[in-house]
Design an enzyme around this catalytic site. Structure first.
Site, PDB file in Angstrom:
ATOM      1  N   MET A 167       0.818   9.399   1.710  1.00  0.00           N
ATOM      2  CA  MET A 167       1.569   8.397   2.397  1.00  0.00           C
ATOM      3  C   MET A 167       0.817   7.575   3.581  1.00  0.00           C
ATOM      4  O   MET A 167       0.959   6.574   3.924  1.00  0.00           O
ATOM      5  CB  MET A 167       2.965   8.469   2.465  1.00  0.00           C
ATOM      6  N   GLU A 172       2.775   4.590   5.504  1.00  0.00           N
ATOM      7  CA  GLU A 172       4.191   4.758   5.371  1.00  0.00           C
ATOM      8  C   GLU A 172       4.752   6.029   5.522  1.00  0.00           C
ATOM      9  O   GLU A 172       3.886   6.989   5.498  1.00  0.00           O
ATOM     10  CB  GLU A 172       4.464   4.324   3.823  1.00  0.00           C
ATOM     11  N   ILE A 197      13.881  -3.886  -9.967  1.00  0.00           N
ATOM     12  CA  ILE A 197      13.192  -3.875 -11.374  1.00  0.00           C
ATOM     13  C   ILE A 197      13.082  -5.461 -11.744  1.00  0.00           C
ATOM     14  O   ILE A 197      11.973  -5.506 -12.590  1.00  0.00           O
ATOM     15  CB  ILE A 197      14.190  -3.356 -12.231  1.00  0.00           C
ATOM     16  N   GLU A 251      -1.108  -8.255  -2.193  1.00  0.00           N
ATOM     17  CA  GLU A 251      -1.731  -7.056  -1.642  1.00  0.00           C
ATOM     18  C   GLU A 251      -1.518  -6.201  -2.949  1.00  0.00           C
ATOM     19  O   GLU A 251      -0.681  -5.905  -3.844  1.00  0.00           O
ATOM     20  CB  GLU A 251      -0.632  -6.340  -0.877  1.00  0.00           C
ATOM     21  N   GLN A 287      -2.318  -1.846  -4.094  1.00  0.00           N
ATOM     22  CA  GLN A 287      -2.322  -0.421  -3.583  1.00  0.00           C
ATOM     23  C   GLN A 287      -2.383   0.496  -4.801  1.00  0.00           C
ATOM     24  O   GLN A 287      -2.059  -0.006  -5.789  1.00  0.00           O
ATOM     25  CB  GLN A 287      -0.854  -0.285  -3.093  1.00  0.00           C
ATOM     26  N   GLY A 331     -13.432   8.339 -10.844  1.00  0.00           N
ATOM     27  CA  GLY A 331     -13.603   6.970 -11.054  1.00  0.00           C
ATOM     28  C   GLY A 331     -12.519   6.285 -11.337  1.00  0.00           C
ATOM     29  O   GLY A 331     -12.777   5.194 -11.677  1.00  0.00           O
ATOM     30  N   ASN A 362     -10.402   6.849   5.608  1.00  0.00           N
ATOM     31  CA  ASN A 362     -10.479   7.085   4.189  1.00  0.00           C
ATOM     32  C   ASN A 362     -11.811   6.635   3.570  1.00  0.00           C
ATOM     33  O   ASN A 362     -11.747   5.654   2.761  1.00  0.00           O
ATOM     34  CB  ASN A 362      -9.154   6.539   3.484  1.00  0.00           C
ATOM     35  N   TYR A 367     -13.758   0.170  -2.267  1.00  0.00           N
ATOM     36  CA  TYR A 367     -13.103  -1.255  -1.947  1.00  0.00           C
ATOM     37  C   TYR A 367     -14.384  -2.191  -1.702  1.00  0.00           C
ATOM     38  O   TYR A 367     -14.374  -2.993  -1.805  1.00  0.00           O
ATOM     39  CB  TYR A 367     -12.072  -1.278  -0.834  1.00  0.00           C
TER      40      TYR A 367
END
Length: 129
Positions: free
Chosen positions: A24, A29, A46, A79, A81, A92, A122, A129
């Site tokens: 996290m 977060e 939902i 965005e 994630q 991969g 990271n 990215y």
């Protein structure tokens, strides 16, 4: 590897990921979310058109999650994630899931821009990215 829509029975796996500090922290977060809270959030969101959540499946097993959030249909961006479980990292999957998520955003949702936030420490994520 393939992705499919997040289902309520996947929440136990999401709960496991959401309660790992090292996971996290990369999503900026707070960890430690109860399963009850997660189920409540699932029910609340939902039908939310500003989010799309997919699970990553590898050899029939839950391997991670890829999310399109903050979908803005006016400005046509969102965005993205991704989290891959530790035992599936290095195969991969994150890169492949990112490609599938980005393709979904551009081809299905007809967006023009996909962005993300990444912790520069990271190194694995920065490389992808």
């Amino acid at each position: 590897m393939h992705i499919r829509a997040l289902e309520e029975n996947d929440l136990i796996h999401i709960h496991e990921l959401n309660n790992k500090l090292n996971v996290m922290a990369y999503w900026f977060e707070e960890p430690y979310e109860s399963l009850s809270e997660l189920k409540s959030l699932y029910q609340k969101h939902i039908y939310d058109e500003t989010e799309r959540r997919f699970v990553i499946i590898k050899d029939g097993q839950f391997a991670g999650i890829i999310e399109l959030v903050e979908i803005d249909y006016i400005h046509r961006n969102c965005e993205i994630q991704v989290i891959v479980k530790e035992e599936f990292q290095g195969e991969g999957l994150a890169q492949e899931a990112m490609e599938k998520g980005i393709n979904y955003a551009f081809q299905i949702l007809n967006l023009h821009k996909v962005f993300l936030y990444v912790d520069t420490e990271n190194e694995g994520a920065v490389h992808i990215y």
